[in-house]
Design a protein around this motif. Structure first.
Motif, mmCIF file in Angstrom:
data_model
loop_
_atom_site.group_PDB
_atom_site.id
_atom_site.type_symbol
_atom_site.label_atom_id
_atom_site.label_comp_id
_atom_site.label_asym_id
_atom_site.label_seq_id
_atom_site.Cartn_x
_atom_site.Cartn_y
_atom_site.Cartn_z
ATOM 1 N N PRO A 165 0.807 -1.219 0.000
ATOM 2 C CA PRO A 165 0.000 0.000 0.000
ATOM 3 C C PRO A 165 0.844 1.275 0.000
ATOM 4 N N ARG A 166 2.127 1.176 0.291
ATOM 5 C CA ARG A 166 3.003 2.353 0.327
ATOM 6 C C ARG A 166 3.644 2.652 -1.018
ATOM 7 N N CYS A 167 4.263 1.617 -1.645
ATOM 8 C CA CYS A 167 5.006 1.878 -2.892
ATOM 9 C C CYS A 167 4.363 1.222 -4.109
ATOM 10 N N ALA A 168 3.287 0.461 -3.903
ATOM 11 C CA ALA A 168 2.524 -0.212 -4.964
ATOM 12 C C ALA A 168 3.273 -1.366 -5.631
ATOM 13 N N ALA A 169 4.424 -1.745 -5.111
ATOM 14 C CA ALA A 169 5.168 -2.872 -5.682
ATOM 15 C C ALA A 169 4.469 -4.182 -5.343
ATOM 16 N N PRO A 170 4.589 -5.168 -6.223
ATOM 17 C CA PRO A 170 4.010 -6.474 -5.902
ATOM 18 C C PRO A 170 4.799 -7.155 -4.790
ATOM 19 N N ILE A 171 4.100 -7.958 -4.003
ATOM 20 C CA ILE A 171 4.735 -8.744 -2.941
ATOM 21 C C ILE A 171 4.599 -10.207 -3.325
ATOM 22 N N ASP A 172 5.728 -10.870 -3.433
ATOM 23 C CA ASP A 172 5.779 -12.276 -3.797
ATOM 24 C C ASP A 172 4.992 -13.103 -2.784
ATOM 25 N N PHE A 173 4.240 -14.101 -3.263
ATOM 26 C CA PHE A 173 3.426 -14.930 -2.377
ATOM 27 C C PHE A 173 4.261 -15.633 -1.313
ATOM 28 N N ASP A 174 5.451 -16.095 -1.676
ATOM 29 C CA ASP A 174 6.308 -16.768 -0.686
ATOM 30 C C ASP A 174 6.762 -15.801 0.398
ATOM 31 N N ARG A 175 7.128 -14.580 0.014
ATOM 32 C CA ARG A 175 7.535 -13.576 1.013
ATOM 33 C C ARG A 175 6.364 -13.198 1.903
ATOM 34 N N TRP A 176 5.182 -13.045 1.296
ATOM 35 C CA TRP A 176 3.979 -12.748 2.069
ATOM 36 C C TRP A 176 3.694 -13.875 3.058
ATOM 37 N N SER A 177 3.820 -15.112 2.592
ATOM 38 C CA SER A 177 3.591 -16.269 3.456
ATOM 39 C C SER A 177 4.549 -16.269 4.644
ATOM 40 N N ASP A 178 5.794 -15.874 4.417
ATOM 41 C CA ASP A 178 6.770 -15.777 5.509
ATOM 42 C C ASP A 178 6.339 -14.720 6.531
ATOM 43 N N THR B 156 0.191 -8.790 16.729
ATOM 44 C CA THR B 156 0.204 -7.626 15.844
ATOM 45 C C THR B 156 0.170 -8.142 14.416
ATOM 46 N N LEU B 157 -0.342 -7.334 13.527
ATOM 47 C CA LEU B 157 -0.313 -7.650 12.103
ATOM 48 C C LEU B 157 0.708 -6.786 11.374
ATOM 49 N N ASP B 158 1.406 -5.927 12.117
ATOM 50 C CA ASP B 158 2.396 -5.047 11.512
ATOM 51 C C ASP B 158 3.625 -5.838 11.085
ATOM 52 N N ALA B 159 4.121 -5.522 9.891
ATOM 53 C CA ALA B 159 5.303 -6.192 9.354
ATOM 54 C C ALA B 159 6.004 -5.253 8.388
ATOM 55 N N ALA B 160 7.316 -5.412 8.281
ATOM 56 C CA ALA B 160 8.100 -4.651 7.294
ATOM 57 C C ALA B 160 7.971 -5.366 5.959
ATOM 58 N N VAL B 161 7.417 -4.677 4.971
ATOM 59 C CA VAL B 161 7.249 -5.281 3.652
ATOM 60 C C VAL B 161 8.592 -5.340 2.937
ATOM 61 N N PRO B 162 8.814 -6.390 2.137
ATOM 62 C CA PRO B 162 10.122 -6.583 1.513
ATOM 63 C C PRO B 162 10.464 -5.565 0.419
ATOM 64 N N CYS B 163 9.476 -4.955 -0.170
ATOM 65 C CA CYS B 163 9.721 -4.055 -1.294
ATOM 66 C C CYS B 163 10.382 -2.746 -0.872
ATOM 67 N N ASP C 21 -3.791 -4.357 5.681
ATOM 68 C CA ASP C 21 -3.902 -3.220 4.773
ATOM 69 C C ASP C 21 -3.190 -3.422 3.442
ATOM 70 N N LEU C 22 -2.629 -4.610 3.208
ATOM 71 C CA LEU C 22 -1.999 -4.864 1.920
ATOM 72 C C LEU C 22 -3.056 -4.823 0.829
ATOM 73 N N ASP C 23 -2.615 -4.594 -0.393
ATOM 74 C CA ASP C 23 -3.533 -4.503 -1.532
ATOM 75 C C ASP C 23 -3.736 -5.908 -2.095
ATOM 76 N N TYR C 24 -4.789 -6.579 -1.612
ATOM 77 C CA TYR C 24 -5.095 -7.928 -2.056
ATOM 78 C C TYR C 24 -6.028 -7.866 -3.263
ATOM 79 N N HIS C 25 -5.675 -8.563 -4.308
ATOM 80 C CA HIS C 25 -6.558 -8.641 -5.465
ATOM 81 C C HIS C 25 -6.895 -10.104 -5.679
#
Length: 148
Positions: free
Chosen positions: A60-73, A85-92, A101-105
């Motif tokens: 939601p910050r930079c609009a970059a895609p997040i790999d499913f494996d990284r998201w799963s981690d 908590t659901l807070d996490a540092a996104v890899p992008c 709050d991630l952009d799930y499609h």
């Protein structure tokens, strides 16, 4: 045979309504959807997903895609902590964001409560109908539709 499930969840994953509000909102959702609706309370925060319809996840910050494996981690690490908590540092971009709050499609979310509607006669509630269901619950809601 496959099924469709329309879930209505609070925008706050940790919020849960009282019993009367849950039943009133589920009853209204059932009428609007033309199908049976059930108020479901999870033991803790659960991932409410869109099943096979999940195509991509974005930051939601930079609009970059997040790999499913990284998201799963990321989700796995929070799960091990009991979703305290659901807070996490996104890899992008390294931004600290809520997994909710991630952009799930297609749309997905986290919740400890949901109204679950099996095989509704319509794909989604209108914005006004979702607002009405949220008012009956006492909290704003979002929708998740799964094809299973």
């Amino acid at each position: 045979m496959s099924d469709d499930v329309l879930s209505v969840i609070p925008t706050d994953p940790y919020w849960s309504p009282g019993p009367g509000a849950a039943e009133r909102a589920a009853a209204a959702a059932a009428v609007l959807a033309g199908a049976e609706a059930e108020a479901v309370r999870h033991d803790g925060v659960a991932f409410i997903d869109c099943g096979a319809d999940l195509e991509r996840i974005g930051c939601p910050r930079c609009a970059a895609p997040i790999d499913f494996d990284r998201w799963s981690d990321l989700v796995g690490a929070r799960f091990e902590e009991g979703f305290a908590t659901l807070d996490a540092a996104v890899p992008c971009c390294g931004a600290e964001v809520s997994l909710n709050d991630l952009d799930y499609h297609w749309p997905c979310g986290f919740a400890c409560f949901e109204i679950e509607i099996l095989n509704p006669e319509r794909p989604w509630f209108t914005v006004g109908e979702a607002v009405r269901i949220g008012a009956l619950l006492g909290h704003p809601v979002r929708q998740v539709r799964a094809h299973i």
